[in-house]
Design a protein around this motif. Sequence first.
Motif, short mmCIF file in Angstrom:
data_model
loop_
_atom_site.label_atom_id
_atom_site.label_comp_id
_atom_site.label_asym_id
_atom_site.label_seq_id
_atom_site.Cartn_x
_atom_site.Cartn_y
_atom_site.Cartn_z
N ARG A 5 39.69 44.17 35.03
CA ARG A 5 41.05 44.20 34.51
C ARG A 5 40.99 44.54 33.03
O ARG A 5 40.11 44.06 32.32
CB ARG A 5 41.71 42.83 34.68
CG ARG A 5 41.71 42.32 36.10
CD ARG A 5 42.31 40.93 36.18
NE ARG A 5 43.76 40.94 36.13
CZ ARG A 5 44.54 41.14 37.19
NH1 ARG A 5 44.02 41.35 38.37
NH2 ARG A 5 45.85 41.13 37.06
N MET A 6 41.93 45.38 32.58
CA MET A 6 42.02 45.62 31.15
C MET A 6 42.59 44.37 30.49
O MET A 6 43.60 43.82 30.94
CB MET A 6 42.91 46.83 30.86
CG MET A 6 43.01 47.12 29.37
SD MET A 6 43.85 48.66 28.98
CE MET A 6 42.63 49.86 29.45
N ARG A 7 41.91 43.90 29.47
CA ARG A 7 42.37 42.71 28.74
C ARG A 7 41.98 42.88 27.29
O ARG A 7 40.93 42.42 26.86
CB ARG A 7 41.74 41.45 29.36
CG ARG A 7 42.18 40.15 28.70
CD ARG A 7 42.09 38.98 29.67
NE ARG A 7 43.10 39.08 30.71
CZ ARG A 7 44.37 38.65 30.57
NH1 ARG A 7 44.77 38.12 29.44
NH2 ARG A 7 45.23 38.78 31.55
N VAL A 8 42.78 43.66 26.57
CA VAL A 8 42.50 43.94 25.16
C VAL A 8 43.48 43.12 24.33
O VAL A 8 44.68 43.43 24.30
CB VAL A 8 42.64 45.44 24.84
CG1 VAL A 8 42.25 45.72 23.40
CG2 VAL A 8 41.77 46.28 25.79
N PRO A 9 43.02 42.03 23.68
CA PRO A 9 43.93 41.21 22.88
C PRO A 9 44.47 41.98 21.67
O PRO A 9 44.05 43.12 21.40
CB PRO A 9 43.06 40.04 22.43
CG PRO A 9 41.81 40.10 23.23
CD PRO A 9 41.64 41.54 23.64
N ALA A 10 45.36 41.33 20.96
CA ALA A 10 45.99 41.95 19.80
C ALA A 10 44.95 42.48 18.82
O ALA A 10 43.98 41.80 18.48
CB ALA A 10 46.89 40.94 19.10
N HIS A 11 45.16 43.72 18.39
CA HIS A 11 44.28 44.36 17.41
C HIS A 11 45.12 45.36 16.62
O HIS A 11 46.15 45.83 17.10
CB HIS A 11 43.09 45.04 18.10
CG HIS A 11 43.49 46.09 19.08
ND1 HIS A 11 43.95 45.78 20.33
CD2 HIS A 11 43.55 47.44 18.97
CE1 HIS A 11 44.26 46.89 20.96
NE2 HIS A 11 44.04 47.92 20.17
#
Length: 297
Positions: free
Chosen positions: A51-57
């Motif tokens: 799963r794509m799970r890219v937190p805030a950046h």
Amino acid sequence: VTPDLLPGHPVALGGTRGFAVTRTLPHRERRTVGAWCFADSYGPHDVRDARMRVPAHPHIGLQTVSWLLAGEIEHRDSLGSRQLVRPGELNLMTAGRGIAHSEVTPADASGHLHGVQLWVALPAGARDVAPAFAHHADLPTVRLPGATAVVILGRFAGQESPAVAYTPIVGAQVTVSGRAELPLEPGFEHAVLGLDGALTVAGTPLPTDGLVYLADGTSAVTVSGTGRLLLIGGEPFDEELVMWWNFVGRSHEEIAAARADWTAGARFGSVPGPEGTPLPAPELPGVRLRPRPRVRT
Ligand code: MN
């Protein structure tokens, strides 16, 4: 035209057990194609496994182009945007002087996730614009003998995307069945990214997740086979860029200031939502970041 194959290399987003992508830009020999400066392909991943799970950046100095062939991604950003993107739709985020966002596979997703994430460098006159986000669900399509195309960004075969661009540019998804002549803008350099199927470009086999570069000065390219490709291109981007982490700038100092602002919780705002703690910036390297020309010299 002499095609030039630029194979991608594997990258795991978020560490060695992270989300697997194939990166074709920047390539060590060729860092940009037009203003396109970054290209990651991913999947098809079974969402039960990946799963794509890219937190805030944070981002500065670029536009992000999110484009799917299968599945869904939910985007949230520090402007308050919350937008699901699906195949055939464009999520276009203009970072300008600074924005933060997260991108995740939504909780109720099923099936597979397959797509690309690209960045477009903003030119000097636009890189400090106010951040913005746009979703385009109704992009123009073009029918050609042997191919159909969706115009994602800029102009292709007489059709123009409604999405805002800051440089002369093209981005189009082309579905090929048989043999097609794709019209090209002679003042642009181009590249073709293989998305799926089995295709050749100007007689060169196009690997899935690989890039074939086409120099400027040509007005058409022949593609054949069955499958989908992404055509990207634009006027050669002659400004030397400093690319580090999620930032596109012009100097070490500019990048260091963006990193310091993100670490201090300044400039970029915050991203609402349940995606956990924001991504910490990596340490800057021990040497000064240098602007680099578009082609390795
Ligand atoms: Mn991003």
